[in-house]
Design an enzyme around this catalytic site. Structure first.
Site, PDB file in Angstrom:
ATOM      1  N   PRO A  11     -11.399 -11.122   8.378  1.00  0.00           N
ATOM      2  CA  PRO A  11     -11.025 -12.401   7.894  1.00  0.00           C
ATOM      3  C   PRO A  11      -9.724 -12.822   7.854  1.00  0.00           C
ATOM      4  O   PRO A  11      -8.798 -12.015   7.354  1.00  0.00           O
ATOM      5  CB  PRO A  11     -11.696 -12.542   6.468  1.00  0.00           C
ATOM      6  CG  PRO A  11     -11.944 -10.862   6.102  1.00  0.00           C
ATOM      7  CD  PRO A  11     -11.972 -10.103   7.327  1.00  0.00           C
ATOM      8  N   ASN A  12      -9.595 -14.245   7.964  1.00  0.00           N
ATOM      9  CA  ASN A  12      -8.068 -14.775   7.713  1.00  0.00           C
ATOM     10  C   ASN A  12      -6.972 -14.415   8.933  1.00  0.00           C
ATOM     11  O   ASN A  12      -6.036 -14.945   8.908  1.00  0.00           O
ATOM     12  CB  ASN A  12      -7.284 -14.419   6.260  1.00  0.00           C
ATOM     13  CG  ASN A  12      -8.174 -15.012   5.246  1.00  0.00           C
ATOM     14  OD1 ASN A  12      -8.704 -16.257   5.468  1.00  0.00           O
ATOM     15  ND2 ASN A  12      -8.705 -14.218   4.302  1.00  0.00           N
ATOM     16  N   ARG A  19      -0.044 -17.747   8.582  1.00  0.00           N
ATOM     17  CA  ARG A  19      -0.293 -17.191   7.369  1.00  0.00           C
ATOM     18  C   ARG A  19       0.720 -16.162   7.042  1.00  0.00           C
ATOM     19  O   ARG A  19       1.111 -15.284   7.632  1.00  0.00           O
ATOM     20  CB  ARG A  19      -1.536 -16.313   7.624  1.00  0.00           C
ATOM     21  CG  ARG A  19      -1.813 -15.406   6.655  1.00  0.00           C
ATOM     22  CD  ARG A  19      -3.112 -14.593   7.056  1.00  0.00           C
ATOM     23  NE  ARG A  19      -3.467 -13.793   5.803  1.00  0.00           N
ATOM     24  CZ  ARG A  19      -4.324 -12.693   5.846  1.00  0.00           C
ATOM     25  NH1 ARG A  19      -4.391 -12.101   6.995  1.00  0.00           N
ATOM     26  NH2 ARG A  19      -4.414 -11.904   4.804  1.00  0.00           N
ATOM     27  N   TYR A  24       3.256 -11.023   7.925  1.00  0.00           N
ATOM     28  CA  TYR A  24       2.314 -10.808   9.162  1.00  0.00           C
ATOM     29  C   TYR A  24       3.077 -11.397  10.516  1.00  0.00           C
ATOM     30  O   TYR A  24       2.642 -11.150  11.596  1.00  0.00           O
ATOM     31  CB  TYR A  24       1.117 -11.372   9.089  1.00  0.00           C
ATOM     32  CG  TYR A  24       0.288 -10.806   7.911  1.00  0.00           C
ATOM     33  CD1 TYR A  24      -0.244  -9.643   7.822  1.00  0.00           C
ATOM     34  CD2 TYR A  24      -0.036 -11.551   6.956  1.00  0.00           C
ATOM     35  CE1 TYR A  24      -0.778  -9.173   7.029  1.00  0.00           C
ATOM     36  CE2 TYR A  24      -1.019 -11.195   5.741  1.00  0.00           C
ATOM     37  CZ  TYR A  24      -1.278  -9.689   5.830  1.00  0.00           C
ATOM     38  OH  TYR A  24      -1.843  -9.371   4.761  1.00  0.00           O
ATOM     39  N   ASN A  75      -9.530  -4.225  12.611  1.00  0.00           N
ATOM     40  CA  ASN A  75      -8.383  -4.332  11.433  1.00  0.00           C
ATOM     41  C   ASN A  75      -9.513  -5.355  10.788  1.00  0.00           C
ATOM     42  O   ASN A  75      -9.688  -6.476  10.837  1.00  0.00           O
ATOM     43  CB  ASN A  75      -7.297  -5.334  12.102  1.00  0.00           C
ATOM     44  CG  ASN A  75      -6.588  -5.630  10.663  1.00  0.00           C
ATOM     45  OD1 ASN A  75      -6.891  -5.446   9.542  1.00  0.00           O
ATOM     46  ND2 ASN A  75      -5.237  -6.210  10.802  1.00  0.00           N
ATOM     47  N   ALA A  78      -9.253  -8.106   4.658  1.00  0.00           N
ATOM     48  CA  ALA A  78      -9.539  -7.872   3.195  1.00  0.00           C
ATOM     49  C   ALA A  78     -10.739  -7.166   3.037  1.00  0.00           C
ATOM     50  O   ALA A  78     -10.845  -6.350   1.700  1.00  0.00           O
ATOM     51  CB  ALA A  78      -9.645  -9.336   2.603  1.00  0.00           C
ATOM     52  N   HIS A  81     -10.738  -3.286   1.823  1.00  0.00           N
ATOM     53  CA  HIS A  81     -10.899  -2.968   0.437  1.00  0.00           C
ATOM     54  C   HIS A  81     -12.122  -3.264  -0.432  1.00  0.00           C
ATOM     55  O   HIS A  81     -12.118  -3.021  -1.451  1.00  0.00           O
ATOM     56  CB  HIS A  81      -9.629  -3.662  -0.187  1.00  0.00           C
ATOM     57  CG  HIS A  81      -8.485  -3.836   0.718  1.00  0.00           C
ATOM     58  ND1 HIS A  81      -7.755  -2.504   1.244  1.00  0.00           N
ATOM     59  CD2 HIS A  81      -7.713  -4.967   1.163  1.00  0.00           C
ATOM     60  CE1 HIS A  81      -6.620  -2.965   1.911  1.00  0.00           C
ATOM     61  NE2 HIS A  81      -6.979  -4.287   1.798  1.00  0.00           N
ATOM     62  N   ASP A  88     -20.587   1.407   6.270  1.00  0.00           N
ATOM     63  CA  ASP A  88     -21.962   1.954   6.771  1.00  0.00           C
ATOM     64  C   ASP A  88     -22.065   1.896   8.221  1.00  0.00           C
ATOM     65  O   ASP A  88     -22.875   2.540   8.765  1.00  0.00           O
ATOM     66  CB  ASP A  88     -23.160   1.394   5.892  1.00  0.00           C
ATOM     67  CG  ASP A  88     -23.091   2.071   4.493  1.00  0.00           C
ATOM     68  OD1 ASP A  88     -22.352   2.990   4.168  1.00  0.00           O
ATOM     69  OD2 ASP A  88     -23.874   1.518   3.766  1.00  0.00           O
ATOM     70  N   GLU A  99      -8.442   2.271  12.832  1.00  0.00           N
ATOM     71  CA  GLU A  99      -8.124   1.388  11.898  1.00  0.00           C
ATOM     72  C   GLU A  99      -6.798   0.858  12.010  1.00  0.00           C
ATOM     73  O   GLU A  99      -5.991   1.678  11.882  1.00  0.00           O
ATOM     74  CB  GLU A  99      -8.790   1.736  10.346  1.00  0.00           C
ATOM     75  CG  GLU A  99      -8.194   0.863   9.269  1.00  0.00           C
ATOM     76  CD  GLU A  99      -8.571   1.504   7.982  1.00  0.00           C
ATOM     77  OE1 GLU A  99      -9.065   2.521   8.018  1.00  0.00           O
ATOM     78  OE2 GLU A  99      -8.322   0.563   7.170  1.00  0.00           O
ATOM     79  N   HIS A 101      -3.862  -1.954  10.312  1.00  0.00           N
ATOM     80  CA  HIS A 101      -3.088  -2.853   9.635  1.00  0.00           C
ATOM     81  C   HIS A 101      -1.778  -3.362   9.762  1.00  0.00           C
ATOM     82  O   HIS A 101      -0.917  -2.417  10.120  1.00  0.00           O
ATOM     83  CB  HIS A 101      -3.203  -2.422   8.136  1.00  0.00           C
ATOM     84  CG  HIS A 101      -4.670  -2.271   7.591  1.00  0.00           C
ATOM     85  ND1 HIS A 101      -5.578  -3.062   7.082  1.00  0.00           N
ATOM     86  CD2 HIS A 101      -5.148  -0.881   7.505  1.00  0.00           C
ATOM     87  CE1 HIS A 101      -6.638  -2.259   6.849  1.00  0.00           C
ATOM     88  NE2 HIS A 101      -6.438  -1.169   7.158  1.00  0.00           N
ATOM     89  N   SER A 103       0.457  -4.788   8.143  1.00  0.00           N
ATOM     90  CA  SER A 103       1.371  -4.502   6.945  1.00  0.00           C
ATOM     91  C   SER A 103       1.078  -2.973   6.480  1.00  0.00           C
ATOM     92  O   SER A 103       0.052  -2.435   6.768  1.00  0.00           O
ATOM     93  CB  SER A 103       1.128  -5.450   5.862  1.00  0.00           C
ATOM     94  OG  SER A 103      -0.323  -5.418   5.312  1.00  0.00           O
ATOM     95  N   ARG A 108       1.952  -2.409  -0.837  1.00  0.00           N
ATOM     96  CA  ARG A 108       1.582  -3.616  -1.524  1.00  0.00           C
ATOM     97  C   ARG A 108       0.813  -3.442  -2.738  1.00  0.00           C
ATOM     98  O   ARG A 108       0.823  -2.406  -3.562  1.00  0.00           O
ATOM     99  CB  ARG A 108       0.788  -4.370  -0.373  1.00  0.00           C
ATOM    100  CG  ARG A 108       1.780  -4.591   0.912  1.00  0.00           C
ATOM    101  CD  ARG A 108       0.958  -5.618   1.828  1.00  0.00           C
ATOM    102  NE  ARG A 108       0.773  -6.775   1.560  1.00  0.00           N
ATOM    103  CZ  ARG A 108      -0.306  -7.624   2.230  1.00  0.00           C
ATOM    104  NH1 ARG A 108      -0.820  -7.229   3.055  1.00  0.00           N
ATOM    105  NH2 ARG A 108      -0.399  -8.747   1.594  1.00  0.00           N
ATOM    106  N   ARG A 112      -4.943  -3.023  -2.582  1.00  0.00           N
ATOM    107  CA  ARG A 112      -4.952  -2.700  -1.137  1.00  0.00           C
ATOM    108  C   ARG A 112      -4.675  -1.218  -0.648  1.00  0.00           C
ATOM    109  O   ARG A 112      -4.803  -0.953   0.337  1.00  0.00           O
ATOM    110  CB  ARG A 112      -3.721  -3.688  -0.268  1.00  0.00           C
ATOM    111  CG  ARG A 112      -4.157  -5.057  -0.402  1.00  0.00           C
ATOM    112  CD  ARG A 112      -2.880  -5.830   0.462  1.00  0.00           C
ATOM    113  NE  ARG A 112      -2.667  -7.067  -0.223  1.00  0.00           N
ATOM    114  CZ  ARG A 112      -3.370  -8.069   0.177  1.00  0.00           C
ATOM    115  NH1 ARG A 112      -4.395  -7.998   1.083  1.00  0.00           N
ATOM    116  NH2 ARG A 112      -3.181  -9.320  -0.321  1.00  0.00           N
TER     117      ARG A 112
HETATM  118  C1  DQA Z   1      -4.019  -6.464   6.648  1.00  0.00           C
HETATM  119  C2  DQA Z   1      -3.956  -5.932   5.213  1.00  0.00           C
HETATM  120  C3  DQA Z   1      -5.082  -6.686   4.431  1.00  0.00           C
HETATM  121  O1  DQA Z   1      -4.783  -5.860   2.924  1.00  0.00           O
HETATM  122  C4  DQA Z   1      -5.206  -7.851   4.377  1.00  0.00           C
HETATM  123  O2  DQA Z   1      -6.128  -8.470   3.504  1.00  0.00           O
HETATM  124  C5  DQA Z   1      -5.232  -8.609   5.525  1.00  0.00           C
HETATM  125  C6  DQA Z   1      -4.409  -7.742   6.732  1.00  0.00           C
HETATM  126  C7  DQA Z   1      -3.066  -6.164   7.724  1.00  0.00           C
HETATM  127  O3  DQA Z   1      -3.401  -6.411   8.761  1.00  0.00           O
HETATM  128  O4  DQA Z   1      -2.072  -5.939   7.035  1.00  0.00           O
HETATM  129  O5  DQA Z   1      -5.959  -9.615   5.569  1.00  0.00           O
HETATM  130  O6  DQA Z   1      -5.507  -5.807   7.167  1.00  0.00           O
END
Ligand code: DQA
Length: 145
Positions: A11-12, A19, A24, A75, A78, A81, A88, A99, A101, A103, A108, A112
């Site tokens: 998401p996002n 953003r 980012y 990735n 959110a 977390h 699962d 995995e 991320h 950031s 942070r 997170r």
């Molecule tokens: C993220 C870190 C997450 O905490 C955050 O909710 C994101 C992006 C990252 O790529 O740093 O949406 O996964």
């Protein structure tokens, strides 16, 4: 035949580029996907990139990964977390998972610092921006060979 990697963004991440640029950066999701495709060409991997804002959609794509992929780069954004469902699903498909991320989640907010995905991933890369996707694909290519 080239090994297939399913690249999932949560998401996002469709908002990348606009953003929270201080966290980012300015590269868009399209840029990230192009970077993954280019890395795939260099590493001899076939790359399938998808993004969703919906947990259930991500779960279904992960489940389908059994038939369509040899490994998953995710990735979870959110959902990292919060999502036992994604944990699962990744556990159920028994594919190697990397995995990513952008950031450094450990630097942070406290909420997170824990990811439900990390326990089912063979490796986690965070804090290196979009370059983390390329690093994860290098690790997956080694793992698959
Ligand atoms: C993220 C870190 C997450 O905490 C955050 O909710 C994101 C992006 C990252 O790529 O740093 O949406 O996964």
């Amino acid at each position: 035949m080239a090994k297939r990697v399913l690249v999932l963004n949560g998401p996002n991440l469709n908002l990348l580029g606009t953003r929270e640029q201080d966290i980012y950066g300015t590269q868009t999701l399209k840029d990230v996907e192009a970077l993954c495709k280019q890395a795939g060409i260099e590493l001899g991997l076939s790359i399938d990139c998808r993004q969703s804002n919906h947990e259930g959609v991500l779960v279904t794509w992960i489940q389908d990964g059994c038939k369509t992929a040899d490994a998953i780069l995710i990735n979870p954004a959110a959902y990292s977390h919060t999502s036992v469902a994604i944990h699962d699903a990744l556990k159920a498909v028994r594919l190697p998972v990397a995995e990513v991320h952008m950031s450094n989640i450990h630097q942070r907010e406290a909420f997170r610092h824990h990811s439900y995905v990390s326990a089912v991933a063979f490796g986690v890369i965070c804090g290196f921006g979009v370059a983390g996707y390329r690093m994860a694909l290098i690790a997956l290519a080694e793992k698959l060979n």
